[in-house]
Scaffold this motif. Structure first.
Motif, PDB file in Angstrom:
ATOM      1  N   ARG A   1      59.109  80.687  39.280  1.00 24.45           N
ATOM      2  CA  ARG A   1      60.304  80.408  38.544  1.00 24.45           C
ATOM      3  C   ARG A   1      61.738  80.217  39.192  1.00 24.45           C
ATOM      4  O   ARG A   1      62.228  79.221  38.908  1.00 24.45           O
ATOM      5  CB  ARG A   1      60.263  81.246  37.429  1.00 24.45           C
ATOM      6  CG  ARG A   1      59.084  81.318  36.357  1.00 24.45           C
ATOM      7  CD  ARG A   1      58.966  82.445  35.648  1.00 24.45           C
ATOM      8  NE  ARG A   1      57.860  82.511  34.797  1.00 24.45           N
ATOM      9  CZ  ARG A   1      57.239  83.606  34.130  1.00 24.45           C
ATOM     10  NH1 ARG A   1      58.076  84.646  34.166  1.00 24.45           N
ATOM     11  NH2 ARG A   1      56.223  83.432  33.312  1.00 24.45           N
ATOM     12  N   VAL A   2      62.100  81.183  40.121  1.00 28.08           N
ATOM     13  CA  VAL A   2      63.257  81.221  40.816  1.00 28.08           C
ATOM     14  C   VAL A   2      63.383  79.701  41.471  1.00 28.08           C
ATOM     15  O   VAL A   2      64.489  79.103  41.421  1.00 28.08           O
ATOM     16  CB  VAL A   2      63.367  82.244  41.802  1.00 28.08           C
ATOM     17  CG1 VAL A   2      64.588  82.288  42.488  1.00 28.08           C
ATOM     18  CG2 VAL A   2      63.230  83.664  41.129  1.00 28.08           C
ATOM     19  N   TYR A   3      62.489  79.520  42.337  1.00 32.65           N
ATOM     20  CA  TYR A   3      62.522  78.101  43.169  1.00 32.65           C
ATOM     21  C   TYR A   3      62.694  76.872  41.966  1.00 32.65           C
ATOM     22  O   TYR A   3      63.340  75.865  42.376  1.00 32.65           O
ATOM     23  CB  TYR A   3      61.160  77.899  44.051  1.00 32.65           C
ATOM     24  CG  TYR A   3      61.415  78.465  45.314  1.00 32.65           C
ATOM     25  CD1 TYR A   3      62.137  77.931  46.039  1.00 32.65           C
ATOM     26  CD2 TYR A   3      60.624  79.748  45.349  1.00 32.65           C
ATOM     27  CE1 TYR A   3      61.936  78.630  47.426  1.00 32.65           C
ATOM     28  CE2 TYR A   3      60.679  80.738  46.522  1.00 32.65           C
ATOM     29  CZ  TYR A   3      61.069  79.936  47.458  1.00 32.65           C
ATOM     30  OH  TYR A   3      61.248  80.339  48.915  1.00 32.65           O
ATOM     31  N   ALA A   4      62.015  76.843  40.875  1.00 32.91           N
ATOM     32  CA  ALA A   4      61.991  76.068  39.849  1.00 32.91           C
ATOM     33  C   ALA A   4      63.177  75.778  39.253  1.00 32.91           C
ATOM     34  O   ALA A   4      63.955  74.737  39.049  1.00 32.91           O
ATOM     35  CB  ALA A   4      60.817  76.147  38.901  1.00 32.91           C
ATOM     36  N   ILE A   5      63.825  77.063  38.865  1.00 36.19           N
ATOM     37  CA  ILE A   5      65.065  76.698  38.365  1.00 36.19           C
ATOM     38  C   ILE A   5      66.266  76.326  39.129  1.00 36.19           C
ATOM     39  O   ILE A   5      67.301  75.765  38.982  1.00 36.19           O
ATOM     40  CB  ILE A   5      65.275  78.243  37.509  1.00 36.19           C
ATOM     41  CG1 ILE A   5      64.654  78.596  36.383  1.00 36.19           C
ATOM     42  CG2 ILE A   5      66.882  78.362  37.357  1.00 36.19           C
ATOM     43  CD1 ILE A   5      64.933  79.915  36.003  1.00 36.19           C
ATOM     44  N   GLY A   6      66.163  76.825  40.417  1.00 37.03           N
ATOM     45  CA  GLY A   6      67.190  76.510  41.322  1.00 37.03           C
ATOM     46  C   GLY A   6      66.980  75.105  41.952  1.00 37.03           C
ATOM     47  O   GLY A   6      68.014  74.386  42.115  1.00 37.03           O
ATOM     48  N   GLY A   7      65.818  74.502  41.875  1.00 42.58           N
ATOM     49  CA  GLY A   7      65.610  73.099  42.243  1.00 42.58           C
ATOM     50  C   GLY A   7      66.151  72.267  41.298  1.00 42.58           C
ATOM     51  O   GLY A   7      66.798  71.222  41.633  1.00 42.58           O
ATOM     52  N   ASN A   8      65.923  72.385  40.062  1.00 49.27           N
ATOM     53  CA  ASN A   8      66.313  71.590  38.858  1.00 49.27           C
ATOM     54  C   ASN A   8      66.337  72.344  37.809  1.00 49.27           C
ATOM     55  O   ASN A   8      65.139  72.527  37.073  1.00 49.27           O
ATOM     56  CB  ASN A   8      65.378  70.387  38.824  1.00 49.27           C
ATOM     57  CG  ASN A   8      66.066  69.209  37.937  1.00 49.27           C
ATOM     58  OD1 ASN A   8      66.428  69.232  36.838  1.00 49.27           O
ATOM     59  ND2 ASN A   8      66.129  68.030  38.398  1.00 49.27           N
ATOM     60  N   GLU A   9      67.583  72.585  37.069  1.00 54.93           N
ATOM     61  CA  GLU A   9      67.403  73.739  35.887  1.00 54.93           C
ATOM     62  C   GLU A   9      66.827  72.911  34.658  1.00 54.93           C
ATOM     63  O   GLU A   9      66.004  73.586  33.886  1.00 54.93           O
ATOM     64  CB  GLU A   9      68.781  74.286  35.754  1.00 54.93           C
ATOM     65  CG  GLU A   9      68.838  75.361  34.759  1.00 54.93           C
ATOM     66  CD  GLU A   9      70.406  75.875  34.781  1.00 54.93           C
ATOM     67  OE1 GLU A   9      70.790  76.614  33.618  1.00 54.93           O
ATOM     68  OE2 GLU A   9      70.806  76.069  35.913  1.00 54.93           O
ATOM     69  N   GLN A  10      67.359  71.612  34.467  1.00 58.36           N
ATOM     70  CA  GLN A  10      67.015  70.816  33.391  1.00 58.36           C
ATOM     71  C   GLN A  10      65.279  70.751  33.504  1.00 58.36           C
ATOM     72  O   GLN A  10      64.787  71.050  32.243  1.00 58.36           O
ATOM     73  CB  GLN A  10      67.639  69.684  33.237  1.00 58.36           C
ATOM     74  CG  GLN A  10      69.179  69.754  33.124  1.00 58.36           C
ATOM     75  CD  GLN A  10      69.523  70.545  31.903  1.00 58.36           C
ATOM     76  OE1 GLN A  10      68.989  70.173  30.738  1.00 58.36           O
ATOM     77  NE2 GLN A  10      70.927  71.210  31.545  1.00 58.36           N
ATOM     78  N   SER A  11      64.880  70.323  34.416  1.00 56.75           N
ATOM     79  CA  SER A  11      63.237  70.162  34.349  1.00 56.75           C
ATOM     80  C   SER A  11      62.702  71.479  34.115  1.00 56.75           C
ATOM     81  O   SER A  11      61.580  71.667  33.608  1.00 56.75           O
ATOM     82  CB  SER A  11      62.989  69.606  35.901  1.00 56.75           C
ATOM     83  OG  SER A  11      63.597  68.227  36.013  1.00 56.75           O
TER      84      SER A  11
ATOM     85  N   MET B   1      63.803  73.910  32.394  1.00 60.36           N
ATOM     86  CA  MET B   1      63.858  74.305  30.923  1.00 60.36           C
ATOM     87  C   MET B   1      62.857  73.544  30.124  1.00 60.36           C
ATOM     88  O   MET B   1      62.316  73.784  29.255  1.00 60.36           O
ATOM     89  CB  MET B   1      65.266  74.144  30.472  1.00 60.36           C
ATOM     90  CG  MET B   1      65.547  74.066  28.930  1.00 60.36           C
ATOM     91  SD  MET B   1      67.368  73.868  28.447  1.00 60.36           S
ATOM     92  CE  MET B   1      67.481  72.237  28.904  1.00 60.36           C
ATOM     93  N   LEU B   2      62.649  72.156  30.626  1.00 60.47           N
ATOM     94  CA  LEU B   2      61.875  71.282  29.753  1.00 60.47           C
ATOM     95  C   LEU B   2      60.311  71.506  30.031  1.00 60.47           C
ATOM     96  O   LEU B   2      59.447  71.449  29.228  1.00 60.47           O
ATOM     97  CB  LEU B   2      61.953  69.585  30.287  1.00 60.47           C
ATOM     98  CG  LEU B   2      63.302  69.161  29.856  1.00 60.47           C
ATOM     99  CD1 LEU B   2      63.311  67.687  30.592  1.00 60.47           C
ATOM    100  CD2 LEU B   2      63.523  69.076  28.506  1.00 60.47           C
ATOM    101  N   MET B   3      59.904  72.262  30.944  1.00 66.92           N
ATOM    102  CA  MET B   3      58.506  72.803  31.383  1.00 66.92           C
ATOM    103  C   MET B   3      58.448  73.913  30.476  1.00 66.92           C
ATOM    104  O   MET B   3      57.258  74.479  30.535  1.00 66.92           O
ATOM    105  CB  MET B   3      58.506  72.814  32.836  1.00 66.92           C
ATOM    106  CG  MET B   3      58.357  71.961  33.855  1.00 66.92           C
ATOM    107  SD  MET B   3      57.638  72.082  35.258  1.00 66.92           S
ATOM    108  CE  MET B   3      59.261  73.009  35.858  1.00 66.92           C
ATOM    109  N   GLY B   4      59.572  74.541  29.725  1.00 65.53           N
ATOM    110  CA  GLY B   4      59.276  75.793  29.282  1.00 65.53           C
ATOM    111  C   GLY B   4      59.421  76.932  29.825  1.00 65.53           C
ATOM    112  O   GLY B   4      58.748  77.940  29.455  1.00 65.53           O
ATOM    113  N   LEU B   5      59.958  76.976  31.128  1.00 65.43           N
ATOM    114  CA  LEU B   5      59.906  78.173  31.842  1.00 65.43           C
ATOM    115  C   LEU B   5      61.111  79.045  31.280  1.00 65.43           C
ATOM    116  O   LEU B   5      62.016  78.722  30.748  1.00 65.43           O
ATOM    117  CB  LEU B   5      60.476  78.021  33.142  1.00 65.43           C
ATOM    118  CG  LEU B   5      59.395  77.239  34.064  1.00 65.43           C
ATOM    119  CD1 LEU B   5      60.137  76.782  35.550  1.00 65.43           C
ATOM    120  CD2 LEU B   5      58.107  77.883  34.134  1.00 65.43           C
TER     121      LEU B   5
END
Length: 342
Positions: free
Chosen positions: A213-223, A225-229
């Motif tokens: 989740r840390v990597y995902a939010i840092g990579g693209n916060e909007q994406s 959020m859309l994935m429901g993280l």
């Protein structure tokens, strides 16, 4: 009947295989490999230049962990924050506050050291939690919130005492002087604690949902959020981890110095961020390895050691070398980011 001629079509650029340079720049491991290679080259240069002065002794290498264990722990916390796309400027102040708070509890209030340690870690983690909560819920830039944390914790140091507090507790002295033999040399308790933190952080970032989740939010916060993280909880948790690591770094620094001082660790947040970036973590977040942070700290520590062995250079050359390396690695990051956009 006229014959039709076909004009040759240009080859599709999308099917053109990428060059070796483009492939290299697209490799996420490149900054870590560069940092590791730089450390190895600097160490070999030190061996060749200061061989007659004992630079090749195994203990000299182990001293890099002993002298920089607290910075390594602080840089691990900074790595979590930067990977998530944030920044934490309160690291140095939390370290300084932890030394003052622990020294005040042990020396002035007569509190047992284990209880004082737990309180210090709790205050540091709670401070990180509050900053993460404000950043997420009030949508304020991390730079502003953590800058406020920097002034707050540094001010609390002066509220406790304007003078240094020496720690004469026998348990602190015993822990500070304890060495664990590795056969070829010795490591301090602080160095071992720092290596344990690195191992735990490596596992959390690469083998748990929270790390992904840390990597995902840092990579693209909007994406993300859309994935429901759980974006909010992850952000708050990241700053809580940073606050905890800063407090733990303060405890290790207290063991190293055996005192509390309101001016301890001034500017250390910049050293932690520099070590993280030199270790290959992108300032924009989403890419980096905690092992790279380890090499970043070792590179900074090795620069100090080389300057000490040289004997004729001012300690300010450490800052100059750090600045040059930081600029170089930011340029590498820029090239990698530009490659990904094309």
């Amino acid at each position: 009947m006229s014959a039709t001629t076909q004009t040759p079509t240009a080859p599709d650029s999308r099917t053109t295989p990428p060059s070796k340079l483009a492939t290299l720049l697209g490799d996420r491991r490149l900054p870590v490999l560069v940092t590791a290679t730089l450390f190895l080259a600097m160490y070999i240069a030190g061996l060749s230049r200061y061989q007659n002065y004992g630079f090749g002794e195994p203990q000299v290498f182990l001293n890099l962990f002993i002298d920089n264990g607290y910075l390594l722990v602080a840089a691990v916390g900074a790595t979590f924050v930067i990977l998530s796309g944030g920044i934490d400027l309160s690291v140095g102040s939390v370290i300084g506050f932890t030394t003052m708070f622990t020294a005040w509890l042990v020396e002035r209030q007569g509190m047992p050291l284990p209880l004082a340690v737990l309180l210090a870690l709790g205050v540091g983690a709670f401070g990180g939690f509050l900053m993460g909560y404000v950043i997420h819920n009030f949508e304020i830039q991390p730079f502003i919130v953590t800058l406020a944390g920097l002034f707050l914790f540094r001010g609390l140091c002066l509220v406790i005492s304007k003078e240094s507090i020496s720690i004469g507790d026998s348990s602190v002295s015993s822990l500070a002087q304890t060495r664990v033999s590795l056969g070829l040399g010795e490591l301090s308790i602080g160095a071992i604690a720092a290596l344990v933190v690195i191992a735990v952080a490596f596992y959390v970032l690469h083998y748990t949902r929270f790390g992904r989740r840390v990597y995902a939010i840092g990579g693209n916060e909007q994406s993300a959020m859309l994935m429901g993280l759980p974006q909010g909880r992850t952000k708050i948790a990241v700053y809580t981890v940073s606050g905890f690591c800063s407090a733990l770094a303060g405890l290790l620094f207290m063991l190293y110095i055996q005192s509390g001082d309101p001016l301890h660790a001034v500017g250390m947040e910049l050293d932690a961020i520099a070590a993280t970036v030199i270790g290959g973590t992108l300032l924009t977040g989403g890419s980096g390895y905690v092992i790279g942070t380890l090499f970043g700290v070792l590179v900074l520590g090795l620069i100090k050691s080389l300057i000490q062995f040289e004997g004729t250079l001012s300690s300010w050359w450490t800052k100059i070398a750090t600045g040059v390396l930081l600029c170089a690695f930011i340029l590498i990051q820029r090239a990698m980011t530009a490659r990904k956009k094309t």
